[in-house]
Every structure is written in C-alpha cells, then in structure tokens.
Design an enzyme around this catalytic site. Structure first.
Site, mmCIF file in Angstrom:
data_model
loop_
_atom_site.group_PDB
_atom_site.id
_atom_site.type_symbol
_atom_site.label_atom_id
_atom_site.label_comp_id
_atom_site.label_asym_id
_atom_site.label_seq_id
_atom_site.Cartn_x
_atom_site.Cartn_y
_atom_site.Cartn_z
ATOM 1 N N GLU A 83 -0.777 1.574 -9.366
ATOM 2 C CA GLU A 83 -1.653 0.652 -10.098
ATOM 3 C C GLU A 83 -2.968 1.299 -10.523
ATOM 4 O O GLU A 83 -3.675 0.761 -11.379
ATOM 5 C CB GLU A 83 -1.959 -0.583 -9.235
ATOM 6 C CG GLU A 83 -0.776 -1.492 -8.973
ATOM 7 C CD GLU A 83 -0.390 -2.326 -10.175
ATOM 8 O OE1 GLU A 83 -1.020 -2.178 -11.248
ATOM 9 O OE2 GLU A 83 0.553 -3.129 -10.058
ATOM 10 N N GLU A 114 12.471 8.455 8.318
ATOM 11 C CA GLU A 114 11.145 8.377 8.936
ATOM 12 C C GLU A 114 11.056 9.138 10.252
ATOM 13 O O GLU A 114 9.969 9.288 10.810
ATOM 14 C CB GLU A 114 10.767 6.919 9.183
ATOM 15 C CG GLU A 114 11.586 6.228 10.249
ATOM 16 C CD GLU A 114 11.102 4.816 10.524
ATOM 17 O OE1 GLU A 114 10.777 4.548 11.694
ATOM 18 O OE2 GLU A 114 11.031 4.004 9.596
#
Length: 297
Positions: A83, A114
C-alpha cells in the site's frame, strides 16, 4: 518451548460455547473480544513510537523498511508494504514484505516454511540487506523460526530490528532492538491468531508505516500529498486535496494539477506562493520534499 503455555494458544473462558450460540450472540462475542485490541496496542505506544522513529531514520539514510513473517503475520506485512507506493508515492521496494514460503504463500499455506531459521536469513540475503535497512519481524506467537533467523541475521548485519508479537517476553523480542508486544489475550477461537492478534499487528504496522512516511515528508497536515493519482477516484482526491489545503476553487486546482502532471505537492506550493511548476519542484527539492518547510522558508 511449550506452545500450549503461550497466551495466544490458551483457551478463552468467554467463548467456550461458540458452537452452541445463536448467530447474533456469536458475532457479539467476537466483537467483545475485538474491543480489547486497541487497549492492548495502546499499552505499547512508547515502543511503537521508537519503531516509527527508527523507520523514518532508515528511510532518510537511504535504507528500506523490511517486514518479515509467516502465515497471517507475513500477509499483513506484504499488505502494508504494497500500500505504500500508491499512498505515499514511494518506489516499489522501499517498503518490502517477506513471507515464509515466498509469494505463493500469500494465497496458499506452504507447510513447514516457517520452521527454518536459515530461510529467514536467506530471504534477507537475497534482498541484499544493508545496515541502513530496518527489519521488522512479525509473529503472533513470538517464536517463529523463520522470523528469529531473519532478525538474528539482520542484527548481525548492523540493522536496527523490531519485533512485533502478541505474547510477552517472546523469543523474537529478545532478538530485536525494539520489541512491541500487544498482549490481546486468548483468541475467541483458540489459537486462531488471524483474529485479535492479526488485528493488533495490523494496527501496529499502520502506525509504523504511516508515521515513518509523515516524518519522511510524504504528508502535509493530514493529507497524503505524494499520492499517485492513477485512476479517476484518485485524480478527484488530488483535486480535493489542493482545494482543501489552499482554499482555491476546484477549477483553478485542476488547472494547477495539469501543470504538475497531477502531483499534489507542487500544485499546493504554486497556489500558495505564485511559483510556477518548475520553481515549485525546485523549492520542494531544496527542502527534501517537505511541503511545510518549503512554505515556511
């Protein structure tokens, strides 16, 4: 580490009967839990402020803001990073989001991604990490190996590091210069940290990126004056920003914006000083892009 002892993994006594509730009561319980998030974040504001200053310092020194996380935490970092270019007019790559397992993990979970500290280090190496970069590790649990490996490598490389976790005194906090730990309590759905923990992380990231961009000259008053006007809605917003910041009429604002290729900052400076577009851009450059400074000096 016994994961069952983590606050984010314990059962919430207020929501033990979710599967027996009528829908209005079900959503009420979720909402009641969500109201706790802002207060938990409020308790971390001194640390968030330190992270904002560190992020701004990184940008001013030619560095980047790099988020890294797995699962929901990684997706939130990518969301915030993506953004920044349209909102603040910064180049792609100035704010980076890394997710364990790579871009494919945004849409589909990559099992086991992960669990590797080396993968966290490798992803930062691939970015050509520099000591002026800021690395923000995100993990609701606070113990994700991918994030631990990344933060450890970043710190060894001379970077300032930030850890955002929803468990107190977490392993990632111990790897970071700045630890932000909004303890939101057990999730309404046990262990589903995309809920309150995700909301808290999103609130923290909002403040880090927006605060850093304010201090990087991308905001005037509370207007996103470096926004890229890339569609009809944003062209209209650019025009309204010029009108609101200067008091001139819409038609004059549109005329000025056409002269600046719809860049808002030089248009505002032109309206308030009488400079032409080239001189306005030159004056902004002389003040490192800070519109307020250009107007006051």
């Amino acid at each position: 580490m016994n994961l069952g002892t983590l606050v984010s993994e314990t059962r919430n006594p207020q929501t033990m009967d979710l599967d027996a509730l009528p829908t209005p009561e079900l959503v009420k319980r979720f909402n009641e839990q969500d109201t706790l998030v802002a207060e938990a974040v409020k308790a971390t504001l001194p640390d968030v402020a330190r992270a904002v200053d560190a992020a701004a310092a990184a940008l001013k020194s030619g560095g980047r803001i790099i988020y890294m996380g797995a699962g929901t935490s990684g997706r939130l970092g990518v969301l915030d990073a993506s953004e920044c270019p349209p909102t603040f007019g910064v180049p792609h790559g100035l704010v980076v989001g890394l997710i364990a397992g790579g871009p494919g993990a945004l849409l589909k979970a990559v099992e086991g991604a992960e669990d590797s500290q080396q993968a966290g280090e490798d992803d930062l190496v691939a970015l050509n990490l520099q000591e002026q970069d800021l690395v923000v590790g995100l993990a609701a649990s606070g113990r994700t190996p991918y994030v631990i490996g990344g933060l450890r490598y970043a710190r060894q490389s001379g970077c300032t590091t930030v850890a955002v976790s929803c468990n107190p005194d977490s392993p990632i906090a111990r790897e970071a210069n700045i630890a932000i730990s909004p303890v939101v309590g057990p999730e309404a759905l046990t262990g589903s940290t995309r809920l309150k923990s995700g909301t808290a992380q999103k609130m923290v990231l909002n403040m880090i990126s927006t605060g850093a961009m304010v201090k990087f000259g991308k905001v005037y008053q509370n207007l996103m004056v470096d926004m890229k006007a890339t569609n009809v809605k944003l062209v209209d917003r650019a025009c309204r920003m010029v009108v609101e910041a200067t008091g001139i009429g819409r038609e004059e604002a549109e005329t000025l914006l056409k002269q600046t290729d719809f860049e808002v900052k030089p248009a505002i400076l032109m309206a308030l000083t009488g400079l032409d577009a080239a001189a306005a851009r030159e004056k902004l450059a002389a003040h490192q892009g800070f519109l307020r400074a250009a107007l006051e000096h």
